[in-house]
Design an enzyme around this catalytic site. Structure first.
Site, PDB file in Angstrom:
ATOM      1  CB  ALA A  12      -0.820   0.036   1.129  1.00  0.00           C
ATOM      2  CB  CYS A  13       3.955   2.242   1.613  1.00  0.00           C
ATOM      3  SG  CYS A  13       2.988   1.910   3.541  1.00  0.00           S
ATOM      4  CB  THR A  14       5.039   0.523  -3.225  1.00  0.00           C
ATOM      5  OG1 THR A  14       5.739  -0.298  -2.157  1.00  0.00           O
ATOM      6  CG2 THR A  14       4.957   0.503  -4.746  1.00  0.00           C
ATOM      7  CB  ALA A  56       5.886   6.394  -2.694  1.00  0.00           C
TER       8      ALA A  56
END
Length: 155
Positions: free
Chosen positions: A45-47, A50
Protein backbone atom coordinates in the site's frame (compact mmCIF):
# COMPACT_ATOMS: atom_id res chain seq x y z
CA UNK A 1 -1.40 16.14 22.80
CA UNK A 2 -4.46 17.74 21.29
CA UNK A 3 -5.83 16.18 18.14
CA UNK A 4 -5.10 18.30 15.10
CA UNK A 5 -8.10 19.84 13.37
CA UNK A 6 -8.58 21.99 10.27
CA UNK A 7 -7.72 25.60 11.06
CA UNK A 8 -5.05 24.66 13.62
CA UNK A 9 -1.41 25.55 12.98
CA UNK A 10 0.45 22.64 11.39
CA UNK A 11 3.37 21.58 13.62
CA UNK A 12 6.65 22.62 12.02
CA UNK A 13 9.42 20.09 11.50
CA UNK A 14 12.89 19.77 10.06
CA UNK A 15 13.77 16.19 9.17
CA UNK A 16 16.46 14.38 7.16
CA UNK A 17 15.26 13.35 3.73
CA UNK A 18 16.09 10.93 0.95
CA UNK A 19 19.07 11.95 -1.13
CA UNK A 20 20.67 13.82 1.77
CA UNK A 21 19.90 17.17 3.33
CA UNK A 22 16.74 17.97 5.21
CA UNK A 23 13.25 19.25 4.61
CA UNK A 24 11.22 21.55 6.81
CA UNK A 25 7.62 22.64 6.71
CA UNK A 26 8.47 26.29 7.44
CA UNK A 27 10.75 26.40 4.37
CA UNK A 28 7.72 25.54 2.22
CA UNK A 29 5.51 28.30 3.70
CA UNK A 30 3.84 30.47 1.08
CA UNK A 31 2.45 27.49 -0.80
CA UNK A 32 0.15 24.64 0.18
CA UNK A 33 1.82 21.39 1.21
CA UNK A 34 0.50 17.83 1.19
CA UNK A 35 2.02 15.71 3.95
CA UNK A 36 1.39 12.03 3.47
CA UNK A 37 2.26 9.91 6.48
CA UNK A 38 2.80 6.24 5.72
CA UNK A 39 3.89 3.21 7.77
CA UNK A 40 6.75 1.59 5.88
CA UNK A 41 8.84 1.84 2.74
CA UNK A 42 8.44 -0.86 0.10
CA UNK A 43 5.22 -2.41 1.38
CA UNK A 44 2.34 -2.83 -1.04
CA UNK A 45 0.00 0.00 0.00
CA UNK A 46 2.84 2.41 0.81
CA UNK A 47 4.49 1.77 -2.55
CA UNK A 48 1.19 2.30 -4.40
CA UNK A 49 0.55 5.54 -2.50
CA UNK A 50 4.06 6.92 -3.13
CA UNK A 51 3.86 5.96 -6.82
CA UNK A 52 0.42 7.60 -7.11
CA UNK A 53 1.72 10.84 -5.59
CA UNK A 54 4.76 10.68 -7.90
CA UNK A 55 2.48 10.17 -10.93
CA UNK A 56 0.41 13.22 -9.92
CA UNK A 57 3.39 15.42 -8.99
CA UNK A 58 3.13 17.63 -12.08
CA UNK A 59 -0.59 18.19 -11.35
CA UNK A 60 0.22 19.21 -7.77
CA UNK A 61 3.05 21.46 -8.99
CA UNK A 62 0.71 23.09 -11.51
CA UNK A 63 -1.60 23.86 -8.57
CA UNK A 64 1.39 25.29 -6.65
CA UNK A 65 1.33 22.49 -4.09
CA UNK A 66 4.39 20.79 -2.56
CA UNK A 67 4.40 17.08 -1.63
CA UNK A 68 6.24 15.45 1.28
CA UNK A 69 6.03 11.82 2.39
CA UNK A 70 6.89 11.01 6.01
CA UNK A 71 7.59 7.70 7.73
CA UNK A 72 9.74 6.41 10.58
CA UNK A 73 12.04 4.58 8.16
CA UNK A 74 15.70 5.70 8.05
CA UNK A 75 17.03 7.79 5.14
CA UNK A 76 19.02 4.82 3.73
CA UNK A 77 15.77 2.86 3.42
CA UNK A 78 14.07 5.87 1.78
CA UNK A 79 16.93 6.09 -0.73
CA UNK A 80 16.50 2.41 -1.73
CA UNK A 81 12.70 2.85 -1.92
CA UNK A 82 13.01 5.93 -4.15
CA UNK A 83 15.52 4.24 -6.46
CA UNK A 84 13.65 0.93 -6.69
CA UNK A 85 10.30 2.55 -7.58
CA UNK A 86 11.57 5.71 -9.37
CA UNK A 87 9.76 7.93 -6.88
CA UNK A 88 9.89 11.68 -7.35
CA UNK A 89 8.54 13.06 -4.08
CA UNK A 90 10.70 14.01 -1.09
CA UNK A 91 10.56 11.43 1.71
CA UNK A 92 11.31 12.64 5.23
CA UNK A 93 12.65 10.29 7.88
CA UNK A 94 11.25 10.63 11.40
CA UNK A 95 13.10 7.89 13.25
CA UNK A 96 12.66 9.83 16.53
CA UNK A 97 8.87 9.89 15.99
CA UNK A 98 8.51 13.53 17.17
CA UNK A 99 6.76 14.75 14.02
CA UNK A 100 4.62 11.61 13.72
CA UNK A 101 3.50 12.14 17.32
CA UNK A 102 2.95 15.90 16.82
CA UNK A 103 0.55 15.08 13.96
CA UNK A 104 -1.16 12.34 15.96
CA UNK A 105 -0.44 9.60 13.44
CA UNK A 106 1.75 7.41 15.70
CA UNK A 107 -0.96 5.18 17.13
CA UNK A 108 -1.67 1.83 18.63
CA UNK A 109 -2.64 -0.54 15.85
CA UNK A 110 -3.59 -4.19 15.79
CA UNK A 111 -3.10 -6.97 13.31
CA UNK A 112 -3.91 -10.63 13.77
CA UNK A 113 -4.82 -9.95 17.41
CA UNK A 114 -1.46 -8.37 18.18
CA UNK A 115 -1.24 -4.71 19.18
CA UNK A 116 1.75 -2.56 18.33
CA UNK A 117 2.65 1.07 17.72
CA UNK A 118 2.84 2.31 14.15
CA UNK A 119 1.89 4.99 11.68
CA UNK A 120 -1.79 5.32 10.81
CA UNK A 121 -1.79 6.19 7.10
CA UNK A 122 -2.93 9.81 7.10
CA UNK A 123 -2.72 12.74 4.69
CA UNK A 124 -2.70 16.35 5.87
CA UNK A 125 -3.21 19.32 3.55
CA UNK A 126 -1.51 22.44 4.93
CA UNK A 127 -2.43 25.82 3.44
CA UNK A 128 0.06 28.51 2.36
CA UNK A 129 -0.11 30.15 5.81
CA UNK A 130 0.83 26.93 7.62
CA UNK A 131 -2.66 26.06 8.85
CA UNK A 132 -4.25 22.65 8.42
CA UNK A 133 -6.82 22.82 5.63
CA UNK A 134 -7.91 19.18 5.56
CA UNK A 135 -7.06 15.83 7.17
CA UNK A 136 -7.65 12.36 5.73
CA UNK A 137 -7.23 9.78 8.53
CA UNK A 138 -7.02 6.02 7.95
CA UNK A 139 -6.40 6.50 4.24
CA UNK A 140 -7.47 3.87 1.76
CA UNK A 141 -4.97 4.25 -1.08
CA UNK A 142 -7.27 3.67 -4.07
CA UNK A 143 -8.35 7.01 -5.60
CA UNK A 144 -6.91 8.88 -2.60
CA UNK A 145 -4.43 11.05 -4.51
CA UNK A 146 -7.20 12.36 -6.82
CA UNK A 147 -9.26 13.44 -3.78
CA UNK A 148 -6.25 15.21 -2.25
CA UNK A 149 -5.45 16.96 -5.53
CA UNK A 150 -9.05 18.14 -5.85
CA UNK A 151 -8.97 19.62 -2.31
CA UNK A 152 -5.53 21.19 -2.92
CA UNK A 153 -6.73 22.90 -6.08
CA UNK A 154 -9.49 24.62 -4.06
CA UNK A 155 -6.97 26.39 -1.80
Amino acid sequence: MAELVPGAAAPDFTLPRDGGGSISLSALRGRPVVLFFYPKDDTEACTTEAKDFTAAKTDFEAAGVALVGLSPDPVKKHDKFVKKHELDVPLASDEGLETLQAYGVWKEKSMYGRTYMGVERTTVLVDAEGKIAEIWPKVKVKDHVAAVLEAARKL
